[in-house]
Design a protein around this motif. Sequence first.
Motif, PDB file in Angstrom:
ATOM      1  N   ASP A  39       6.143   5.461 -14.299  1.00 48.73           N
ATOM      2  CA  ASP A  39       5.765   4.851 -13.030  1.00 48.73           C
ATOM      3  C   ASP A  39       4.247   4.821 -12.827  1.00 48.73           C
ATOM      4  O   ASP A  39       3.499   5.477 -13.532  1.00 48.73           O
ATOM      5  N   ALA A  40       3.866   4.051 -11.814  1.00 43.83           N
ATOM      6  CA  ALA A  40       2.486   4.049 -11.333  1.00 43.83           C
ATOM      7  C   ALA A  40       2.451   4.650  -9.938  1.00 43.83           C
ATOM      8  O   ALA A  40       3.319   4.370  -9.106  1.00 43.83           O
ATOM      9  N   ILE A  48      -6.561  13.129  -6.375  1.00 39.80           N
ATOM     10  CA  ILE A  48      -5.634  13.161  -7.529  1.00 39.80           C
ATOM     11  C   ILE A  48      -6.163  12.329  -8.694  1.00 39.80           C
ATOM     12  O   ILE A  48      -5.813  12.578  -9.839  1.00 39.80           O
ATOM     13  N   GLU A  49      -7.013  11.343  -8.414  1.00 41.58           N
ATOM     14  CA  GLU A  49      -7.597  10.541  -9.490  1.00 41.58           C
ATOM     15  C   GLU A  49      -8.884  11.160 -10.019  1.00 41.58           C
ATOM     16  O   GLU A  49      -9.121  11.216 -11.218  1.00 41.58           O
ATOM     17  N   GLU A  93      -1.026  13.319 -14.114  1.00 42.15           N
ATOM     18  CA  GLU A  93      -0.448  12.787 -15.348  1.00 42.15           C
ATOM     19  C   GLU A  93       0.342  13.895 -16.060  1.00 42.15           C
ATOM     20  O   GLU A  93       1.402  13.642 -16.637  1.00 42.15           O
ATOM     21  N   ALA A 142       2.752   9.615 -15.896  1.00 37.45           N
ATOM     22  CA  ALA A 142       2.640   8.463 -14.995  1.00 37.45           C
ATOM     23  C   ALA A 142       1.185   8.022 -14.913  1.00 37.45           C
ATOM     24  O   ALA A 142       0.271   8.745 -15.311  1.00 37.45           O
ATOM     25  N   LYS A 143       1.017   6.819 -14.416  1.00 38.32           N
ATOM     26  CA  LYS A 143      -0.301   6.193 -14.342  1.00 38.32           C
ATOM     27  C   LYS A 143      -0.755   6.167 -12.887  1.00 38.32           C
ATOM     28  O   LYS A 143       0.064   5.978 -11.995  1.00 38.32           O
ATOM     29  N   LEU A 144      -2.046   6.360 -12.651  1.00 40.29           N
ATOM     30  CA  LEU A 144      -2.578   6.195 -11.301  1.00 40.29           C
ATOM     31  C   LEU A 144      -3.187   4.803 -11.208  1.00 40.29           C
ATOM     32  O   LEU A 144      -4.092   4.470 -11.980  1.00 40.29           O
ATOM     33  N   ARG A 145      -2.652   4.017 -10.306  1.00 42.95           N
ATOM     34  CA  ARG A 145      -3.154   2.646 -10.159  1.00 42.95           C
ATOM     35  C   ARG A 145      -4.087   2.622  -8.949  1.00 42.95           C
ATOM     36  O   ARG A 145      -3.664   2.905  -7.817  1.00 42.95           O
ATOM     37  N   GLU A 179     -11.485  -0.638  -3.242  1.00 44.88           N
ATOM     38  CA  GLU A 179     -12.711   0.046  -3.658  1.00 44.88           C
ATOM     39  C   GLU A 179     -13.144   1.068  -2.630  1.00 44.88           C
ATOM     40  O   GLU A 179     -14.238   1.637  -2.718  1.00 44.88           O
ATOM     41  N   ASN A 186       5.942  -3.086 -18.280  1.00 41.32           N
ATOM     42  CA  ASN A 186       4.898  -2.600 -17.375  1.00 41.32           C
ATOM     43  C   ASN A 186       5.206  -1.216 -16.832  1.00 41.32           C
ATOM     44  O   ASN A 186       6.350  -0.777 -16.846  1.00 41.32           O
ATOM     45  N   ALA A 187       4.154  -0.569 -16.339  1.00 39.57           N
ATOM     46  CA  ALA A 187       4.377   0.590 -15.502  1.00 39.57           C
ATOM     47  C   ALA A 187       5.247   0.146 -14.326  1.00 39.57           C
ATOM     48  O   ALA A 187       5.070  -0.951 -13.794  1.00 39.57           O
ATOM     49  N   GLN A 188       6.176   0.993 -13.945  1.00 42.34           N
ATOM     50  CA  GLN A 188       7.049   0.679 -12.827  1.00 42.34           C
ATOM     51  C   GLN A 188       6.428   1.201 -11.519  1.00 42.34           C
ATOM     52  O   GLN A 188       5.472   1.962 -11.544  1.00 42.34           O
TER      53      GLN A 188
END
Lengths: 347, 347, 347, 347
Positions: free
Chosen positions: C76-77, C86-87, C95, C101-104, C108, C130-132
């Motif tokens: 997931d994203a 968290i990023e 992660e 999982a991915k951070l989207r 900005e 794709n990431a879900q």
Amino acid sequence: MFFASDNSGPVPQQILDALTQANHGFTPGYGNDDLSREVAGQLRDLFEAPEAAVSLVATGSAANCLALASFVQPWDAIFCTPPAHIEEDECNGPEFYTGGAKLRLVGESDKFDPAELEAAIKGTGGSVHNAQRGAVSITQATEKGHIYSLEELRALCDLAHAHKLPVHLDGARFANACVALDCTPAEMTWKAGVDVAVFGGTKNGLMGVEAVIFFDPGKAWEFELRRKRGGHLFSKHRYLAAQMHGYLREGLWRDLAEKANAKGARLAEGLRGIEAVRLKNDPQVNMIFLEMPRRLHARAFEAGAYYYTHADVTEGDPDEMVGARLVTDWSVADAEIDRYVDILKRA
Amino acid sequence: MFFASDNSGPVPQQILDALTQANHGFTPGYGNDDLSREVAGQLRDLFEAPEAAVSLVATGSAANCLALASFVQPWDAIFCTPPAHIEEDECNGPEFYTGGAKLRLVGESDKFDPAELEAAIKGTGGSVHNAQRGAVSITQATEKGHIYSLEELRALCDLAHAHKLPVHLDGARFANACVALDCTPAEMTWKAGVDVAVFGGTKNGLMGVEAVIFFDPGKAWEFELRRKRGGHLFSKHRYLAAQMHGYLREGLWRDLAEKANAKGARLAEGLRGIEAVRLKNDPQVNMIFLEMPRRLHARAFEAGAYYYTHADVTEGDPDEMVGARLVTDWSVADAEIDRYVDILKRA
Amino acid sequence: MFFASDNSGPVPQQILDALTQANHGFTPGYGNDDLSREVAGQLRDLFEAPEAAVSLVATGSAANCLALASFVQPWDAIFCTPPAHIEEDECNGPEFYTGGAKLRLVGESDKFDPAELEAAIKGTGGSVHNAQRGAVSITQATEKGHIYSLEELRALCDLAHAHKLPVHLDGARFANACVALDCTPAEMTWKAGVDVAVFGGTKNGLMGVEAVIFFDPGKAWEFELRRKRGGHLFSKHRYLAAQMHGYLREGLWRDLAEKANAKGARLAEGLRGIEAVRLKNDPQVNMIFLEMPRRLHARAFEAGAYYYTHADVTEGDPDEMVGARLVTDWSVADAEIDRYVDILKRA
Amino acid sequence: MFFASDNSGPVPQQILDALTQANHGFTPGYGNDDLSREVAGQLRDLFEAPEAAVSLVATGSAANCLALASFVQPWDAIFCTPPAHIEEDECNGPEFYTGGAKLRLVGESDKFDPAELEAAIKGTGGSVHNAQRGAVSITQATEKGHIYSLEELRALCDLAHAHKLPVHLDGARFANACVALDCTPAEMTWKAGVDVAVFGGTKNGLMGVEAVIFFDPGKAWEFELRRKRGGHLFSKHRYLAAQMHGYLREGLWRDLAEKANAKGARLAEGLRGIEAVRLKNDPQVNMIFLEMPRRLHARAFEAGAYYYTHADVTEGDPDEMVGARLVTDWSVADAEIDRYVDILKRA
């Protein structure tokens, strides 16, 4: 008029022949057979890298994820562009294989801008709180059909190395880029500074084989373990080797890529003559990005064309410009290309 | 005299033919082609499971790891026997795909003893501190060449289900077991209580294709995501489908397994007549475990035999008993089997 | 003049007292003691959520990572803003805990724009490649010292839920936001649509305790397993509970946050009167972002001030504007604030 | 009569005092404060290891998992005994932190037999198919209350190093073992060959602090990253440091362990005089394993005793022997021990 992808056409007869030739008698499994060793040697020769660690896997996803994981720690960031296949089309595969590394997106294009890359690298790491600097991943040819010149590649690799980062080359369309640049595989990889390259065969005529080439042979054993653990070590490895053997014989890989690129050029040439079509790239390989009114897409689809558009072509304003990607495979007939152009011209 | 493994022989001509037949024109990628859909339907028919979720992958490692991961949480234990392939021969692949589950080894044999399995299940979980109960993994035929009867399978599945655990069947030699039991695939899987089965093709004549069959179709989408993320979704999926298509046509999968088993029986029969050879199993499929004096192995190896022994055959006491595993592939010639037996007899 | 962070001051005497009071006799470990149960009940009362699953951990990193992992699959994203803790500040902890999982990153800014969030959600998932879509993570107060109004929160939660996504609230500065909004914890969480909230104590006067509150109690057991497996289950859990007990008693948590916010306001008020200082935010909590000439920072640092600047304050053009973040802790003395303002005024 | 665990008693006043003393003014976070540095130096002095990399975490789970992960690759096996805490009581935490390594259980006891360990090591690795050799994990004192002599430790470490494997020491009860052996921390660790040791404080009187000590300082940075990423880096690190500071001052750690061990000896001594009680170990630290008729347990429980038994004490044959574990904490009163003995004597 199938322009959806270069993973959709048949394989050339030479590949079937290679499979047939390999299909006799008993051989040790897991790559310990003579043919697998021979092919590894051929790849080292092709890349002018007698010490390189060479492995075959069946998918590009595996090739790229395993290659990256061999260089990148779970707390690292991989620098790539936003449309990179590893970011967009792997369902978090790189995160899986690296144990949780992050993909840091650089810029807004499919090609790295060196200044943006340097800023991204400098903005990463520095304290225990942040993702650390892991690797730079370059796609050649890019997902948008562009290629980096050898000078551009070298500049990016120099930049990465100046920050002690290894460079991964996603070469799903390696051959297309190589013939477009009219350079050798060595020039497009280690001579430019690439540390690990994926020499893709699947999009260029194989059923499913990619070679991963580490120019530092010290990576070989870890890669083998990762490949096995990921379920990507084939017991009947000879059938991967056979495909690659056929692909390397008499430069078939170059011939196929030249065909695919030439067909892309033919398609682009045809489209340039049509006023309603706006080409988005000057195709260097076998990918064309364009925009044209929805009704033209609809007309082509009715006639049997098949490719990806950015919006539905049957519903909506028929005059609205709709983007699309067209990919020409080595096997697509010139007549099909011409027919597509013709349909658009008449529409 | 190649008895090292059933992953070392050639594939039958029918499989090459099937690849050739599939190799024309354009098809959508990633399993969205007609042939892939047809094959999925054939597998559902074969398993009498019209709702089952069916997927193809290229390696048994991938098939088993992905299947287990779909049922098992990272904090769970998978119950298996000590020689289970998932424990011994996957370089921690199951741990990788499950995100860190533990393999709990039950008993000391290749076949589960139900009482030991129940004790292991009861001794697992119960508090937040322990590994939780995840799944039971059964190999049929086992890694030591034994098979579970349908009654045994049913008893194990009932036991697992009584503890709310799903059952995974590692069917690398599914066909060999199925013909040995003279039962249907349905009888050996869901009718006995199996929740997910791997229908292996690679060890039985394919280049590299395994079908994963979830009898609960609710698992389909998660499996697809896991397969993609693991790099195991083939873009040119038709070439996996084609192999499976050839394998299913006219019961080829049964024919090949019958041949392999018959050859195992022929080898065992021959060996039974030799006093110095001690058979360790009564071969039910195509695997023979034996012990005999080192000098006999050495003699056979000199004459070109090739198989795994538990110790070096050239160095050491020539009269010491040395264990070995011999596997007969569908393609091994009867003459080769007889020659091996003959060499031992004369030695 | 210590404005570096709200993790740098002492804890109030009440917390030490609470530890002392809890420090007698024997109690069961791992949260099975009476005090831990009592505190869980108090938190449920505070959040007006009698069914909520409540757990304590010692760090905000653990709280957020474990909470997210309970909702998000490895493929997931997670949707968050670019400066999200968290990023930026967890060394890929999310992660790690989610298994990849991915951070989207959306927009900005430090606050979500609903339209940008919706576009990001819509641009994610849709195919197996794709990431879900995983979860939306909101920080309240944000990393840049802003707060979402209850209406803004509700709109974001509604948007997430419309796409069937759960909402995570990173509440490292939950109390500061809650008193700034003059609302109840319930209003700022489940009444607005939040699915899991971190009620942070560490930045607001505790040694190291954060409560994770799932409003769906069905998440409780999985969270417990994840907490244990992550090494975040305290055997002597009473010392976490004691701190939280002291924090909740007589509204200490509100008092501390009011003090911290008031001190932030006092600092901002003082700075507003200085021409050379450019405030970058209108502080709603206890964080101030500003720019002023390098020489002013240098002067303050010489006098003993301590906080983060975006560039070196001793080297470089003394008149160049240099950005900085100042955070006021509940314990910082008014006199220290005034002294800092005074130094700048005179410089 | 609380003998359930040494994680259930209070902490000594000195620890509360140490927290109070540390609780003034502002300090940098994340271990960058003076007290944290001082404590690291004290630990290096205590271990006579001026170069060692020293870190504090709050739980033994974190300490052990992070320490192991710094040495072990995801495809490796960790050699431990079946009752090892890392195997039995961490809910797959080691698998999580190592990214999927396997725990290979050696022998059937809580202490390694060197010959069994060597056989396990030799039986692991060797090809890409198997789990590779990762590390040896020794618990001192063991989970069953035994201790390794220095000679035994050295022999195990020599064996591990002969196979190029690092040695991890799980020292949850480090102090108990160290005073039982009347040796120095250095003798029980690096002088015997240990590569990374956990110096546990939590079971010996702290609220929750363990020191991880790598004798090779090259491991420091990776450990820091792993600690942060796991959510185990405390922002208000001084409160971990303060506890350790109090623990090291005037040998408090030794005093507490001596008390706990002495109380264990007192309890054992008392139990030895009771015919119906069968001691299962000759307690070397603060843990007693025994068997006695169910009715004796039942009688003690009625009178308020609290500890773990292997079966229900109220239901079942009153004369059946039921096993139990009793642990004596530093704080348990001698009178409570004597009362327990007395109850059994009279029953």
